[in-house]
Motif scaffolding. Structure first.
Motif, mmCIF file in Angstrom:
data_model
loop_
_atom_site.group_PDB
_atom_site.id
_atom_site.type_symbol
_atom_site.label_atom_id
_atom_site.label_comp_id
_atom_site.label_asym_id
_atom_site.label_seq_id
_atom_site.Cartn_x
_atom_site.Cartn_y
_atom_site.Cartn_z
ATOM 1 N N PHE A 201 0.835 -1.190 0.000
ATOM 2 C CA PHE A 201 0.000 0.000 0.000
ATOM 3 C C PHE A 201 0.878 1.251 0.000
ATOM 4 C CE2 PHE A 201 -2.622 -3.155 2.338
ATOM 5 C CZ PHE A 201 -3.682 -3.214 1.459
ATOM 6 N N THR A 202 0.385 2.311 -0.641
ATOM 7 C CA THR A 202 1.088 3.587 -0.559
ATOM 8 C C THR A 202 0.969 4.116 0.876
ATOM 9 O OG1 THR A 202 -0.884 4.881 -1.127
ATOM 10 C CG2 THR A 202 0.508 4.088 -2.954
ATOM 11 N N PRO A 203 1.905 4.970 1.312
ATOM 12 C CA PRO A 203 1.825 5.486 2.684
ATOM 13 C C PRO A 203 0.499 6.173 3.000
ATOM 14 C CG PRO A 203 3.996 5.924 1.775
ATOM 15 C CD PRO A 203 3.164 5.366 0.649
ATOM 16 N N MET A 204 -0.026 6.969 2.085
ATOM 17 C CA MET A 204 -1.283 7.661 2.349
ATOM 18 C C MET A 204 -2.458 6.692 2.397
ATOM 19 S SD MET A 204 -0.445 10.659 2.979
ATOM 20 C CE MET A 204 -2.124 11.230 3.195
ATOM 21 N N ARG A 205 -2.439 5.675 1.528
ATOM 22 C CA ARG A 205 -3.516 4.686 1.576
ATOM 23 C C ARG A 205 -3.432 3.858 2.847
ATOM 24 N NH1 ARG A 205 -4.740 -0.416 -2.494
ATOM 25 N NH2 ARG A 205 -6.920 -0.711 -1.853
ATOM 26 N N ALA A 206 -2.212 3.542 3.277
ATOM 27 C CA ALA A 206 -2.036 2.821 4.530
ATOM 28 C C ALA A 206 -2.573 3.631 5.696
ATOM 29 C CB ALA A 206 -0.558 2.486 4.743
#
Length: 322
Positions: A201-206
């Motif tokens: 996952f991307t950091p923002m999605r995480a």
């Protein structure tokens, strides 16, 4: 009724405060989010190993020091006394633990099956074999993230129930319980964030998914008050007597399930990845030089153990403070 409504509003506010631990964890981890997803440099690989170790250590410490003691503490448990060996068995706690382990095993199988990519029967045979070889690996990495989200949601749901029961009992107890849950959630959420980023996952999605799961604490609070308004609002003594018993009855069934899920995730997923031996390279001069097998093992093990100890110490420190 006004007192109960005030307790409900305060409980929801407390659950939202506990969910804010996700934002604190994100502030700690977001600067390293890009490095955690990259695997080319020595720095990113080392950070990855430390992050994976920290996540596994935090989950194991959370299960061993927080969830399991709560599961097997004396309370409302279904027990059976055997005359043959003369001791009691808590089937509610142990059965819930096994159910959590088995359920998350089946859940991982289901997620892997859903993520399998169908292969065109008319495609080249070699291309089909290559897709079949790649599919299980990519799906297994992503599965770790989804399993962690499921276990984290159950865990936060139980925390929300605890906050609601505390505010039902007394406002001061509710505030101290909220603070305790928040302090405990910060290192836990750091580990969860690291797991999601390393799962792809991307950091923002995480951060977003972690926050959604953290809000399940509000669901736990609402569920507790829903049961209260359904079966206990006409009894004046419910707050003093029935609320703690109801909380213990619900926790004795939900908490072991969450512990089993987190234990499965930490051991069969995270620690299994830590035992693998992927290629590891060290930059030297103008190129890259592969390390020997023993150097790879020593290097990765050192960073992994550092992360494990860090995750364990963080949870142990919070438990000691509380």
């Amino acid at each position: 009724m006004d007192l109960i409504w005030d307790a409900f509003v305060e409980s929801v506010a407390g659950a939202l405060v506990s969910a804010s631990a996700t934002a604190v964890a994100a502030l700690v981890c977001l600067p390293f989010g890009r490095q955690l997803r990259q695997g080319g440099s020595l720095w990113s690989r080392s950070l990855n190993e430390v992050g994976r170790g920290f996540a596994a250590g935090a989950l194991l410490a959370d299960v061993a020091l927080h969830l399991l003691p709560s599961c097997f503490a004396e309370g409302v448990h279904e027990t059976h006394r055997s005359d043959a060996h003369g001791h009691k068995h808590s089937y509610t706690a142990s059965g819930g633990l096994l159910l959590g382990l088995f359920t998350f095993f089946l859940l991982e199988k289901l997620i892997q099956w859903l993520q399998l990519v169908p292969v065109n029967a008319n495609a080249n045979h070699e291309s089909s074999k290559r897709k079949e070889r790649q599919t299980p690996s990519s799906s297994s990495v992503a599965t770790v993230g989804w399993l962690n989200l499921a276990a984290d949601a159950v865990h936060n749901f139980v925390d929300g129930m605890a906050i609601g029961a505390a505010f039902l009992t007394q406002r001061r107890i509710g505030i101290t319980t909220t603070v305790a849950v928040w302090l405990h959630e910060v290192p836990q959420e750091v580990g969860d964030f690291l797991i999601l980023v390393q799962a792809g996952f991307t950091p923002m999605r995480a951060l977003f998914l972690n926050l959604v799961c953290a809000l399940s604490a509000v669901g736990g609070t609402v569920a507790l008050f829903g049961v209260y308004w359904t079966i206990g609002h006409e009894r004046e003594s419910f707050v003093q007597k029935a609320a703690p018993e109801m909380l213990e009855a619900m926790r004795s069934r939900v908490l072991p399930f969450a512990a089993g899920g987190l234990l499965y995730l930490a051991t069969t997923s995270l620690m299994a990845q830590m035992q693998s031996m992927p290629p590891f390279y060290s930059s030297t001069g103008g190129g890259t030089k592969p390390l020997s097998a023993r150097q790879q093992h020593a290097y990765r093990s050192g960073w992994q153990i550092t992360g494990l100890v860090g995750g364990l110490v963080s949870i142990l420190g919070v438990e000691h403070l509380l």
